[in-house]
Design an enzyme around this catalytic site. Structure first.
Site, PDB file in Angstrom:
ATOM      1  N   LYS A   6      -9.468   2.618  -2.612  1.00 48.72           N
ATOM      2  CA  LYS A   6      -9.794   2.127  -1.245  1.00 48.72           C
ATOM      3  C   LYS A   6     -11.200   2.594  -0.874  1.00 48.72           C
ATOM      4  CE  LYS A   6      -7.438   1.992   3.294  1.00 48.72           C
ATOM      5  NZ  LYS A   6      -6.170   2.391   3.948  1.00 48.72           N
ATOM      6  N   GLU A  45       0.852  -1.194   0.000  1.00 49.06           N
ATOM      7  CA  GLU A  45       0.000   0.000   0.000  1.00 49.06           C
ATOM      8  C   GLU A  45       0.889   1.245   0.000  1.00 49.06           C
ATOM      9  OE1 GLU A  45      -2.440   0.543   3.554  1.00 49.06           O
ATOM     10  OE2 GLU A  45      -3.787   1.896   2.476  1.00 49.06           O
ATOM     11  N   CYS A  87      -5.977  -2.552   2.369  1.00 45.97           N
ATOM     12  CA  CYS A  87      -5.794  -2.465   3.815  1.00 45.97           C
ATOM     13  C   CYS A  87      -7.085  -2.513   4.638  1.00 45.97           C
ATOM     14  CB  CYS A  87      -4.947  -1.248   4.155  1.00 45.97           C
ATOM     15  SG  CYS A  87      -4.108  -1.433   5.741  1.00 45.97           S
TER      16      CYS A  87
HETATM   17  N1  LIG Z   1      -3.995   1.283   7.518  1.00 50.23           N
HETATM   18  C1  LIG Z   1      -5.192   0.759   7.285  1.00 50.23           C
HETATM   19  O1  LIG Z   1      -5.844   1.087   6.321  1.00 50.23           O
HETATM   20  C2  LIG Z   1      -5.792  -0.269   8.174  1.00 50.23           C
HETATM   21  C3  LIG Z   1      -5.164  -0.669   9.434  1.00 50.23           C
HETATM   22  O2  LIG Z   1      -4.016  -0.376   9.755  1.00 50.23           O
HETATM   23  C4  LIG Z   1      -6.023  -1.459  10.323  1.00 50.23           C
HETATM   24  O3  LIG Z   1      -7.166  -1.757   9.945  1.00 50.23           O
HETATM   25  O4  LIG Z   1      -5.591  -1.803  11.419  1.00 50.23           O
END
Ligand SMILES: NC(=O)CC(=O)C(=O)O
Length: 266
Positions: free
Chosen positions: A113, A43, A154
């Site tokens: 996202k 990411e 994520c």
């Molecule tokens: N960084 C993210 O998008 C998500 C995350 O770190 C988590 O759900 O914990």
């Protein structure tokens, strides 16, 4: 679905975009020379995961040095590239977007996202992506000669209904560029990824940046592949590394036949 080799590139992301691009290219080359057919990046792999950097590192799709590099790399190495994510700028809005390229260098699709990471765990971690980013609003499942691939980014992984929809759209592998942190990573990373794989009887691959303890946001690392049985079949620790994983299509077919969860789903 057929057998193939998946490469996950876990590297350190710095505040120097050119350096990040060069690192990504080196990893892609290494993965291709190890026989990987599908290669995925972390990411926000060209920029620190920090709201303060998103605007200045953002790129427009039609004029993007990062997308040019990914497109050329896909063509030069004859591989599919799931380009982690970058901060995309369109009409003065910013998105956290993953771009997917074919071995011909064609842009197959992009995933913005959908669930923005807005959390506040006192004395541990506070992050508000919605301060800078806009959410995407569509599901992304692409067809390749190897398998159907769903893409999530994520925080998206915490929403089982999104994964069920991708499974019902026939995804067999779900690739998740991600960057959990030192609070949520140890608690939820393995558990969530295994659960999404098991519930939907899909392979799940999550790719994190390597851990940099000097960064404002410290990524957990631990990129991994989980099988449709819900076990972890390959994983890294927190350091930079390339994960090369052979994906056995029979495993998915056998598990779905022996334990027909998707068929029994109401
Ligand atoms: N960084 C993210 O998008 C998500 C995350 O770190 C988590 O759900 O914990």
């Amino acid at each position: 679905m057929k057998d193939f080799t998946l490469g996950l590139c876990q590297f350190m992301v710095t505040n120097n975009k050119k350096e990040n691009l060069l690192t990504a290219l080196n990893y892609i080359e290494q993965a291709a020379s190890n026989g990987c057919n599908i290669i995925a990046l972390p990411e926000v792999f060209n920029c620190p995961y920090d709201n303060n950097f998103f605007n200045s590192f953002s790129e427009e799709e039609h004029n993007s040095e990062t997308l040019n590099l990914l497109k050329n790399a896909a063509k030069d190495f004859n591989v599919y590239i799931i380009g982690g994510s970058i901060i995309e700028r369109e009409d003065n809005k910013l998105y956290n977007t993953s771009y997917i390229f074919s071995p011909e260098g064609k842009l197959l699709d992009k995933h913005r996202k959908v669930h923005l990471f807005d959390i506040d765990i006192p004395n541990k971690i506070t992050f508000k992506e919605s301060d800078t980013l806009t959410a995407g609003d569509k599901l992304t499942v692409i067809d390749t000669p190897y398998c159907k691939i769903g893409i999530a980014i994520c925080y998206d992984m915490r929403f089982p209904e999104m994964f069920k929809k991708m499974a019902l759209s026939e995804a067999e592998l779900i690739i998740i560029p991600a960057a959990f942190n030192m609070t949520t990573g140890p608690a939820h990373w393995n558990l969530t990824l295994r659960a999404r794989a098991l519930d939907n009887q899909v392979f799940v691959a999550a790719i994190s940046p390597a851990r940099d303890t000097t960064a404002s946001y410290v990524a957990y690392g631990h990129s991994l592949v989980a099988s449709p049985w819900g076990d972890i079949i390959s994983s890294l620790d927190d350091k930079p590394g390339l994960l090369v994983c052979k994906i056995d299509s029979k495993l998915l077919y056998n598990i779905r036949e022996q334990l027909p969860l998707l068929k029994h789903s109401k």
